[in-house]
Design a protein around this motif. Structure first.
Motif, short mmCIF file in Angstrom:
data_model
loop_
_atom_site.label_atom_id
_atom_site.label_comp_id
_atom_site.label_asym_id
_atom_site.label_seq_id
_atom_site.Cartn_x
_atom_site.Cartn_y
_atom_site.Cartn_z
N ILE A 178 0.85 -1.20 0.00
CA ILE A 178 0.00 0.00 0.00
C ILE A 178 0.88 1.25 0.00
O ILE A 178 0.69 2.16 -0.81
N VAL A 179 1.88 1.28 0.90
CA VAL A 179 2.74 2.46 1.00
C VAL A 179 3.52 2.65 -0.31
O VAL A 179 3.67 3.77 -0.80
N TRP A 180 3.97 1.55 -0.91
CA TRP A 180 4.67 1.62 -2.20
C TRP A 180 3.78 2.30 -3.24
O TRP A 180 4.20 3.20 -3.98
N GLU A 181 2.51 1.90 -3.28
CA GLU A 181 1.58 2.52 -4.24
C GLU A 181 1.30 3.98 -3.91
O GLU A 181 1.23 4.83 -4.80
N LEU A 182 1.12 4.27 -2.63
CA LEU A 182 0.84 5.66 -2.22
C LEU A 182 2.01 6.58 -2.57
O LEU A 182 1.81 7.73 -2.98
N LEU A 183 3.22 6.06 -2.41
CA LEU A 183 4.40 6.87 -2.73
C LEU A 183 4.49 7.11 -4.24
O LEU A 183 4.82 8.20 -4.70
N LYS A 184 4.19 6.05 -5.00
CA LYS A 184 4.20 6.19 -6.47
C LYS A 184 3.23 7.26 -6.91
O LYS A 184 3.51 8.08 -7.78
N GLU A 185 2.05 7.25 -6.27
CA GLU A 185 0.99 8.21 -6.58
C GLU A 185 1.48 9.65 -6.38
O GLU A 185 1.03 10.58 -7.05
N GLU A 186 2.42 9.83 -5.43
CA GLU A 186 2.96 11.17 -5.17
C GLU A 186 4.20 11.46 -6.01
O GLU A 186 4.86 12.48 -5.81
N GLY A 187 4.54 10.54 -6.89
CA GLY A 187 5.70 10.75 -7.75
C GLY A 187 7.02 10.40 -7.08
O GLY A 187 8.10 10.70 -7.60
N TYR A 188 6.95 9.76 -5.92
CA TYR A 188 8.19 9.37 -5.22
C TYR A 188 8.69 8.05 -5.80
O TYR A 188 7.93 7.09 -5.93
N SER A 189 9.98 7.99 -6.11
CA SER A 189 10.49 6.78 -6.73
C SER A 189 11.18 5.87 -5.71
O SER A 189 12.31 6.08 -5.31
N VAL A 190 10.45 4.84 -5.29
CA VAL A 190 11.00 3.87 -4.33
C VAL A 190 12.19 3.15 -4.96
O VAL A 190 13.15 2.78 -4.29
N GLU A 191 12.14 2.98 -6.29
CA GLU A 191 13.21 2.28 -7.00
C GLU A 191 14.57 2.94 -6.77
O GLU A 191 15.61 2.28 -6.86
N ASP A 192 14.56 4.24 -6.48
CA ASP A 192 15.83 4.95 -6.26
C ASP A 192 16.30 4.89 -4.81
O ASP A 192 17.32 5.48 -4.46
N ASN A 193 15.56 4.23 -3.95
CA ASN A 193 15.92 4.19 -2.53
C ASN A 193 16.16 2.73 -2.13
O ASN A 193 15.23 2.00 -1.84
N ARG A 194 17.43 2.34 -2.13
CA ARG A 194 17.78 0.94 -1.91
C ARG A 194 17.31 0.42 -0.55
O ARG A 194 16.78 -0.68 -0.43
N LYS A 195 17.49 1.23 0.50
CA LYS A 195 17.09 0.80 1.84
C LYS A 195 15.59 0.54 1.92
O LYS A 195 15.13 -0.40 2.56
N MET A 196 14.84 1.40 1.26
CA MET A 196 13.40 1.24 1.28
C MET A 196 12.98 0.00 0.48
O MET A 196 12.05 -0.71 0.85
N ARG A 197 13.69 -0.25 -0.62
CA ARG A 197 13.37 -1.45 -1.42
C ARG A 197 13.55 -2.71 -0.58
O ARG A 197 12.71 -3.60 -0.59
N ILE A 198 14.67 -2.75 0.14
CA ILE A 198 14.93 -3.93 0.98
C ILE A 198 13.84 -4.07 2.05
O ILE A 198 13.30 -5.15 2.27
N ALA A 199 13.51 -2.94 2.68
CA ALA A 199 12.49 -2.97 3.74
C ALA A 199 11.14 -3.46 3.21
O ALA A 199 10.51 -4.35 3.79
N PHE A 200 10.71 -2.91 2.08
CA PHE A 200 9.40 -3.29 1.52
C PHE A 200 9.37 -4.78 1.16
O PHE A 200 8.39 -5.47 1.40
N LEU A 201 10.45 -5.25 0.54
CA LEU A 201 10.49 -6.66 0.14
C LEU A 201 10.46 -7.57 1.37
O LEU A 201 9.78 -8.59 1.38
#
Ligand code: MN
Length: 326
Positions: A129-152
């Protein structure tokens, strides 16, 4: 305007995880924390309850992903309290008074929806959900390695190691973020301590197998629910076993974990019947759990050993040849 941008008017936000935060709650809080701090909002991540985080995998996750979660008895002064992976007023999260409440959660709806709540149980993890909400705001999770690890890792632990992962949106996040992360591999393989491994080994070594009715009973020394699950997952692999029941003692009684590979005896039905009138049980047809109250058991069975009570009940359960197919 997306869901999250409505909160940019606040000067301070407290993000609250449920008590005993799990990887999904921590990952979700990191996503929101990053978004709000990037916008200059004074943001904190908190959780209540009796225990502070002690599990090694969670401490390591907080370290490598940079999640500043604080255990607190009192809510710091804040304009907005945002619950993640939990809902306001529900028993698993300490209730703090706050001027305004927001919620981001993927569990069954418990509270009244408002325009500050995003509650949708069709998601398998709150991280998605947070991944989608961030995308909706134009935030790129793909550019944040720590966040990618956390979400996965959040998704991984909320879907029994991806085994139960099947929803489209959750699969989409996994595909979008997947990569080779050594830290994630270490996280996936650090859910037990050496002590837990020994408890599991000892429990399996002393298991009881009923050859006629083909069930296994495994008594483990005091351990966590997740360890009981690991023991049960291993025991049910035994070729001759239809059902396994592992249990351990907890404060007020016993925690049980049931595994089944015979739909005449679905795990949820076995768990329900094992705990009937002396506790509570339920779950899925292959995996289920429950708890037995020592007080209620003693009332009903005098001072019989818990193993004898479980064996007695299992014999009754597995005699009823056609338990309801769930
Ligand atoms: Mn979750």
């Amino acid at each position: 305007m997306g869901f999250l941008s409505q909160f940019l008017k606040y000067k301070s936000i407290c993000i609250q995880c449920h008590n005993n935060p799990d990887p999904d709650a921590l990952a979700s809080s990191l996503g929101l924390y990053t978004y709000f701090t990037d916008h200059g909002i004074d943001t904190r991540i908190v959780y209540g309850g009796r225990e502070s985080i002690k599990k090694k995998n969670l401490l390591y996750m907080m370290e490598v992903c940079g999640i500043p979660a604080e255990h607190t008895a009192e809510l710091p002064k804040t304009e907005l309290l945002m619950m993640v992976d939990a809902q306001y007023g529900q028993g698993n999260a300490q209730k703090f008074e706050a001027p305004e409440i927001a919620v981001v959660d993927h569990h069954t709806l418990y509270m009244k929806r408002t325009d500050k709540t995003f509650i949708d149980n069709t998601y398998q993890s709150c991280s998605t959900i947070v991944w989608e909400l961030l995308k909706e705001e134009g935030y790129s999770v793909e550019d944040n390695r720590k966040m990618r690890i956390a979400f996965l890792y959040g998704l991984y632990t909320d879907t029994s190691s991806y085994v139960d992962l099947y929803k489209e949106k959750d699969c989409a996040m996994r595909s979008a973020l997947r990569d080779d992360y050594p830290e994630l591999e270490r996280l996936k393989k650090s859910c037990m301590t050496v002590g837990d491994l020994m408890i599991a080994g000892d429990a399996l070594n002393n298991c009881y197998f009923n050859t006629e009715r083909r069930y296994l009973i495994i008594s483990a020394m005091h351990c966590e629910q997740s360890i009981l699950g690991i023991i049960g997952d291993m025991a049910i692999m035994v070729d001759a076993a239809k059902v396994s029941v592992s249990f351990t003692d907890v404060d007020n009684g016993y925690q049980i974990s049931v595994r089944s590979c015979d739909w005449d005896y679905p795990a949820n039905v076995v768990a329900e019947k094992l705990c009937e009138n002396i506790g509570n049980g339920g779950g899925h047809k292959d995996k289920a759990g429950g708890n037995i109250s020592r007080e209620l058991m003693n009332e009903k069975y005098g001072h019989q050993e818990v193993t004898d009570v479980i064996i007695q009940r299992m014999n009754e359960i597995m005699l009823e040849s056609h338990i309801i197919h769930s």
